[in-house]
Design an enzyme around this catalytic site. Structure first.
Site, PDB file in Angstrom:
ATOM      1  N   SER A  22       9.994  -9.420 -21.002  1.00  0.00           N
ATOM      2  CA  SER A  22       8.672 -10.041 -20.904  1.00  0.00           C
ATOM      3  C   SER A  22       8.751 -11.495 -21.325  1.00  0.00           C
ATOM      4  CB  SER A  22       7.679  -9.309 -21.816  1.00  0.00           C
ATOM      5  OG  SER A  22       6.464 -10.023 -21.951  1.00  0.00           O
ATOM      6  N   TYR A  33       5.548  -5.448 -29.870  1.00  0.00           N
ATOM      7  CA  TYR A  33       5.905  -5.502 -28.448  1.00  0.00           C
ATOM      8  C   TYR A  33       6.834  -6.681 -28.162  1.00  0.00           C
ATOM      9  CZ  TYR A  33       5.254  -6.127 -23.376  1.00  0.00           C
ATOM     10  OH  TYR A  33       5.459  -6.295 -22.028  1.00  0.00           O
TER      11      TYR A  33
END
Length: 299
Positions: free
Chosen positions: A191, A204
């Site tokens: 990401s 995350y």
């Protein structure tokens, strides 16, 4: 509100790409695509396969929806047979299977919790028994939870984030490697948050940073086996994880803060996975490709 959208530099008739979204929220990770409004765009009708993955076998985790669905359809257009590992989003998975079979390729659905090493082994065993090999492994599944402070991240959430987002990558890859011949490819979904950090997605972002390092180290480890390992770092992409993570007001303006002023759609990432999975990427390993609407990142 919709912009004109060019495919690969050429204006084409295509589905409209939304800039804003109706406020909405789901209350379960990783979310359901069939409940989203509008539905994510997973297929570029102008993308014509040329056999880059002809008769290859690909396992795609989280392939039932979102980025995974778009990758599965693009791989099928390129001639691959697909095994989709997913949690329990059965309606989404069946829709994806139907899309792949309409393209004339096989699709096998295997539900299960990839946090469990035995489930990862089961996915690989079924694939090996059916097809005799694994040519492409796409580690793509993830969860994320908004928390304003590190103090708000429980031990249970921390475990869930790391077990789902990175430890399962180890388990699934470890199970698959003995069945992957020379010329195979592993593609991990990381990401943009691995590079820019996200103050309310601390755990995350940390798992996604781990995926970048995992990709680099594993690429060096298996290069002599003729296996390439790379990653894709998406920016804001309209997938079920978004309404399952953010508040309705956050969803409404999702993606507006990047230079292109909109969220990406899953189909816009799929060609990058095809590149990394196919011989077109034969001299690419240990790398991360950014598809993020123009956000600057430093590697």
């Amino acid at each position: 509100m919709y912009p004109k959208y060019p495919y690969y530099g050429y204006e084409q008739k295509c589905e409209k790409v939304p800039v804003t979204f109706p406020p909405q929220q789901q209350y379960r990770q990783p979310g359901f695509e069939y409940l989203m409004e509008p539905r994510p765009i997973y297929d570029n009708p102008n993308y014509i396969g040329t056999g880059k993955l002809k008769d290859k076998v690909a396992i795609i985790s989280g392939g039932d929806s979102g980025i995974g669905r778009a990758v599965a359809v693009a791989f099928a257009k390129e001639g691959a047979n697909i095994v989709i590992s997913y949690l329990d989003e059965h309606q989404d998975a069946v829709e994806t299977k139907q899309a792949i079979e309409q393209l004339g390729r096989r699709c096998v659905l295997i539900p299960g919790d990839l946090r469990k090493e035995e489930v990862c082994q089961h996915v690989v065993n079924v694939t090996a028994d059916l097809f005799g090999k694994i040519d492409v492994l796409v580690n793509n599944h993830a969860v994320q939870f908004i928390r304003d402070s590190l103090l708000d991240i429980s031990a249970e959430q921390l475990q869930a984030s790391f077990q789902t987002n990175i430890l399962s990558f180890f388990h699934l890859t470890k199970a698959a490697l003995p069945h992957m011949p020379a010329g195979s490819s592993i593609v991990n979904t990381t990401s943009v948050n691995a590079y820019i950090g996200r103050e309310n997605l601390i755990d995350y972002s940390s798992t996604k940073g781990a995926i970048v390092s995992y990709t680099r180290a594993l690429a060096k480890n298996v290069v002599e086996q003729g296996i390439r390992v790379n990653a894709v770092a998406p920016g804001p992409i309209w997938t079920p994880l978004i309404p399952a993570t953010f508040t309705p007001e956050m969803v409404k303006s999702f993606g507006a803060d990047v230079p292109m002023k909109r969220a990406g759609q899953p189909f816009e990432l799929a060609p990058v996975y095809v590149l990394l999975a196919s011989d077109d990427g034969s001299y690419i390993t240990g790398q991360t490709i950014h598809v993020n609407g123009g956000q600057f990142v430093s590697s």
